[in-house]
Design a protein around this motif. Sequence first.
Motif, mmCIF file in Angstrom:
data_model
loop_
_atom_site.group_PDB
_atom_site.id
_atom_site.type_symbol
_atom_site.label_atom_id
_atom_site.label_comp_id
_atom_site.label_asym_id
_atom_site.label_seq_id
_atom_site.Cartn_x
_atom_site.Cartn_y
_atom_site.Cartn_z
ATOM 1 N N ALA A 218 72.495 -19.887 -74.874
ATOM 2 C CA ALA A 218 73.379 -19.620 -76.007
ATOM 3 C C ALA A 218 74.093 -18.276 -75.820
ATOM 4 N N TYR A 219 73.350 -17.262 -75.381
ATOM 5 C CA TYR A 219 73.972 -15.966 -75.112
ATOM 6 C C TYR A 219 74.918 -16.043 -73.915
ATOM 7 N N ALA A 220 74.582 -16.868 -72.909
ATOM 8 C CA ALA A 220 75.459 -16.996 -71.743
ATOM 9 C C ALA A 220 76.805 -17.596 -72.139
ATOM 10 N N GLN A 221 76.801 -18.626 -72.962
ATOM 11 C CA GLN A 221 78.055 -19.213 -73.429
ATOM 12 C C GLN A 221 78.833 -18.240 -74.307
ATOM 13 N N VAL B 59 83.601 -14.788 -74.807
ATOM 14 C CA VAL B 59 84.112 -13.530 -75.364
ATOM 15 C C VAL B 59 84.615 -12.594 -74.267
ATOM 16 N N PHE B 60 83.866 -12.473 -73.160
ATOM 17 C CA PHE B 60 84.203 -11.480 -72.129
ATOM 18 C C PHE B 60 84.726 -12.103 -70.838
ATOM 19 N N SER C 299 82.746 -16.416 -64.900
ATOM 20 C CA SER C 299 82.339 -17.821 -64.848
ATOM 21 C C SER C 299 80.980 -17.960 -65.527
ATOM 22 N N PHE C 300 80.651 -19.208 -65.874
ATOM 23 C CA PHE C 300 79.378 -19.419 -66.571
ATOM 24 C C PHE C 300 78.200 -19.065 -65.664
#
Length: 658
Positions: free
Chosen positions: A430-433, A438-439, A448-449
Amino acid sequence: MEPSATRQRSAMEQRLSGPGAAEHRPSVSRELELKTTLRELIIYAFFLTDLCILTFGMVSTEMYYLNRVMAQLFLEPPFSEDSQSGFRSIESRGDFWRFAEGPLLDGLYWDKRCNNNTMLTVQNNSSHIYYENLLLGVAQIRQLKVHNNTCSIYPYFHAFLEDCYSEYHYQAEDRSEFGLKNDSEWKYTSASSLSPWYWGSMGLYSSGGYKFTLPQSKQKSLEKLVFLRQNNWLTRGTRIVFIDFSTYNANVNLFCIVRLVVEFPATGGARTSSHTYSVKLLRYVTYYDYFLAACEITFCLFIITFIIQEATKIVKLKKEYFRSAWNCLDLLLLVVSILAIAFNIYRTVAVSLLMEELLSDPHAYPDFYFLAFWQVLYNNMIAVNVFFAWIKIFKYVSFNKTMMQLSSTLSRCDKDILGFAVMFFIIFFAYAQFGYLVFGSQVEEFSSFQNCIFTQFRIVLGDFNFEAIEAANRILGPVYFITFVFLVFFVLLNMVLAIINDTYSEVKADFQMITSEEIQIRDLFRQSCNKALVKLKLKKPELDKNSSEETLESKEFSASEGKDSSKHSSEASANEESYPGSSKLPEGGLHQKHPSADNTDSVLAQSYISTAELHQLYWHTVMLENELRHTNQILKTVLESIQQAGGRQGRLQDGSEM
């Protein structure tokens, strides 16, 4: 006297331990199992030693220094007066031509050679980079292009834009002739099916393309590069350019294969990358190489032996064989080893066949990149094999109490950790997405993800760039960072550590209950070493010392028993008078255990108790204590049930009287 003492000790063990003693006594099968494990461990140690000699024989420190020298020469050219003409400073097609016509040619062509502190001009057009590395053949430059109109233009912009070149993918690759159409550099050349594709920063690229080679003369190479630049060999559709060449250093018997890559993405600009491989393709030159060949033969014999063993186990156990993780690890090691052996044979044959062909024409490009690429894959395969081979050592030392604590802790808490990992990765992704959305457009670490995932692992380890996050978004940046560190680092990770810590405490408490009478492999190894040293007459036997210690121990033990014999006899008679219905002592009881003082020698022989028997007595005392506690608990439960039943009966009687 000795057989009599042995019979007395066995009778004493039966009286002390009862019928269940055979289950807890160190059995012969257990000792045989440990001896078998010790033998397998020694054999596997030889196998692991042989494997390590092979793997470390493939690499050397010279490989690193050769890679470093080549990288510094072309990535950070010392001959260039203009710092903007280096390879890493390429940002456009113009920068590429500036690098190719300057630092690239300066690094490839060394017109002089050092010999006995004198500089000699090379007559046969051969180049020795840094005077030691022979340039094999010539260098090759290759590009890949995409078709025009491979992307869609919004109707509003049709009047302004006529051409559109998409990102590279195999379906959009341009294979048609262009430019002057008279030489190979203007015509598409297909590659062999075995040539590996290149995985770059912006995509996966095929091994074909528009190719040309540089002449052996520096001046002619410069003229050709200028001619191609003036005729627009690089176009808007160009997506990647490869510069490939190979060198050989006879001093260390190493081939160095260099690939310089410049990608031109659809967004404009350029991205550079480089790959330098130092490999040993000529395997058997020195005596040490022949020693490695003998180790390779030994390794093959080991693998054949292991294959026979595992095949026998599979036939015997069938499906049960695959339920053991160690058996699956053995199969994995065998499969990787077989692949490594097959590739080693193929590589040796291919090099011997291709070497003469590749070096036959000095004006052609020798494609050693194919061999270097598969050599690197082979090294990676061997690295995985060695890793799992070291992990397999735990299979042979898992019987030890200390060694088993790690595996027992992980196996006992695996369900808790697995369940907790689901919650952890839900929050983590969730924080990765969140960070990617955002950044992602402003911070490289979140571009990239996949980069977001690795960046968050780095944040957990304390490696982060808070200034870049804050500059991208001054509100959500600090909120993201503070909440992520608090939840993931201070809460979730500490919960994982708490689960492992609690489980380890439980495992350690359980292992403290294991008695030390089990035969450990270190004791067997020590005994075997002592026997071997005694047979080789390198160590004196310790029979006299042991016998004297045993005699002293037996005297002390018999003396203590003599003092307590009268006490035990009086207690036994008192018990018989108080409980006339109690069972009598079995035949061969205390009267045999404590003979009269007249037969002193018999006392010393019959009353001897070894250390193992004392451990056995301690074990059964612990077992008896546990059984008494269990019986006491059962009696308490029965008494409580009786009391509850009596209370219910009394209440029923009172109710009937009323």
